[in-house]
Design an enzyme around this catalytic site. Structure first.
Site, PDB file in Angstrom:
ATOM      1  N   ASP A 276      -4.020  71.292  63.180  1.00 20.65           N
ATOM      2  CA  ASP A 276      -4.481  71.632  64.524  1.00 20.65           C
ATOM      3  C   ASP A 276      -3.703  72.865  64.986  1.00 20.65           C
ATOM      4  O   ASP A 276      -2.981  73.477  64.217  1.00 20.65           O
ATOM      5  CB  ASP A 276      -4.288  70.462  65.483  1.00 20.65           C
ATOM      6  CG  ASP A 276      -2.847  70.018  65.543  1.00 20.65           C
ATOM      7  OD1 ASP A 276      -1.948  70.875  65.457  1.00 20.65           O
ATOM      8  OD2 ASP A 276      -2.602  68.820  65.682  1.00 20.65           O
TER       9      ASP A 276
ATOM     10  N   LYS B  41     -10.485  66.849  60.208  1.00 22.87           N
ATOM     11  CA  LYS B  41      -9.237  66.711  60.956  1.00 22.87           C
ATOM     12  C   LYS B  41      -9.102  65.339  61.563  1.00 22.87           C
ATOM     13  O   LYS B  41      -8.083  64.667  61.413  1.00 22.87           O
ATOM     14  CB  LYS B  41      -9.174  67.748  62.084  1.00 22.87           C
ATOM     15  CG  LYS B  41      -8.687  69.089  61.627  1.00 22.87           C
ATOM     16  CD  LYS B  41      -8.486  69.998  62.816  1.00 22.87           C
ATOM     17  CE  LYS B  41      -8.582  71.432  62.374  1.00 22.87           C
ATOM     18  NZ  LYS B  41      -8.574  72.387  63.464  1.00 22.87           N
TER      19      LYS B  41
END
Length: 218
Positions: free
Chosen positions: A142, A123
């Site tokens: 997210d 991420k």
DNA sequence: ATCCCGAGGG
DNA sequence: CCCTCTGGAT
């Protein structure tokens, strides 16, 4: 959701949250080094908390070289208010050292290299590539991206890997970075986890979640 | 109580 | 797969 509707969502959100000079920065990032450090610090924390420590941190450690020379123990107090500060102090110092020692002082521009830095997972690497270099190798899912994707109907899943797969299939590659930024931005301002502000939402008429709420007579 | 731009380690 | 790291806002 089909591609045409998805494209319309992208168009409207882009109009609502314009991207100036190609900068998809909702933290006030200025350069790859700061983007890397702030993105590492942002894990499992709010942008407000990170912005609150930003100035003091970069005043003392303006470059990777400066941060690489520091000890995690002296960085800790500067980021005490963001949570996970002990771990993150180790991560950002370690990342700075690796950038200096192994990448010539430059933040690397590939997923493979970024993943070698402590504190950088998929991420964080996605976000650094997208925001610092406009390189979009995927979509960082997210909690904001996950929530909006589910509500709008981009995906039916709540599994981050499946959500990313659905988003990547739904949107052309050149807007992946946009989508990342826009969904997070819209999620913070309007499509919040609790008490979403439907009356201020520019895509409410395209939203599956909003339609279901109305069908339930709410 | 719950949530926030997760990653590392067992 | 699980657990831990951590503080502030709402």
């Amino acid at each position: 959701m089909n591609r045409t509707t998805a494209c319309e969502v992208h168009r409207r959100l882009l109009e609502e949250y314009p991207i100036v000079d190609g900068q998809r920065h909702f933290l006030e990032f200025y350069n790859p080094y700061e983007t890397l450090i702030l993105t590492i610090l942002s894990a499992q924390t709010t942008d407000r908390a990170v912005n609150a420590v930003r100035d003091a941190l970069f005043a003392r450690y303006p470059t990777p070289e400066a941060l690489a020379r520091a000890e995690p123990e002296e960085v800790e107090p500067l980021i005490r208010t963001i949570g996970f500060h002990r771990t993150k102090a180790r991560h950002i110092v370690g990342a700075a050292r690796k950038v200096v020692d192994e990448f010539g002082g430059e933040v690397p521009r590939t997923m493979e290299e970024l993943l070698q830095l402590p504190g950088v997972g998929r991420k964080t690497a996605n976000i650094v590539l997208s925001q610092a270099f406009d390189i979009n190798v995927g979509i960082a899912v997210d909690t904001h991206v996950a929530r909006l994707s589910k509500r709008l109907g981009f995906t039916g899943s709540k599994n981050p890997d499946i959500i990313e797969r659905d988003l990547v299939a739904l949107f052309p590659e050149e807007v992946w970075g946009d989508i990342n930024y826009l969904l997070i931005r819209h999620g913070r301002a309007v499509c919040t986890a609790q008490n979403p502000k439907h009356d201020r939402c520019v895509v409410a008429d395209l939203c599956r979640y909003y339609r279901e709420l109305r069908d339930e007579g709410k």
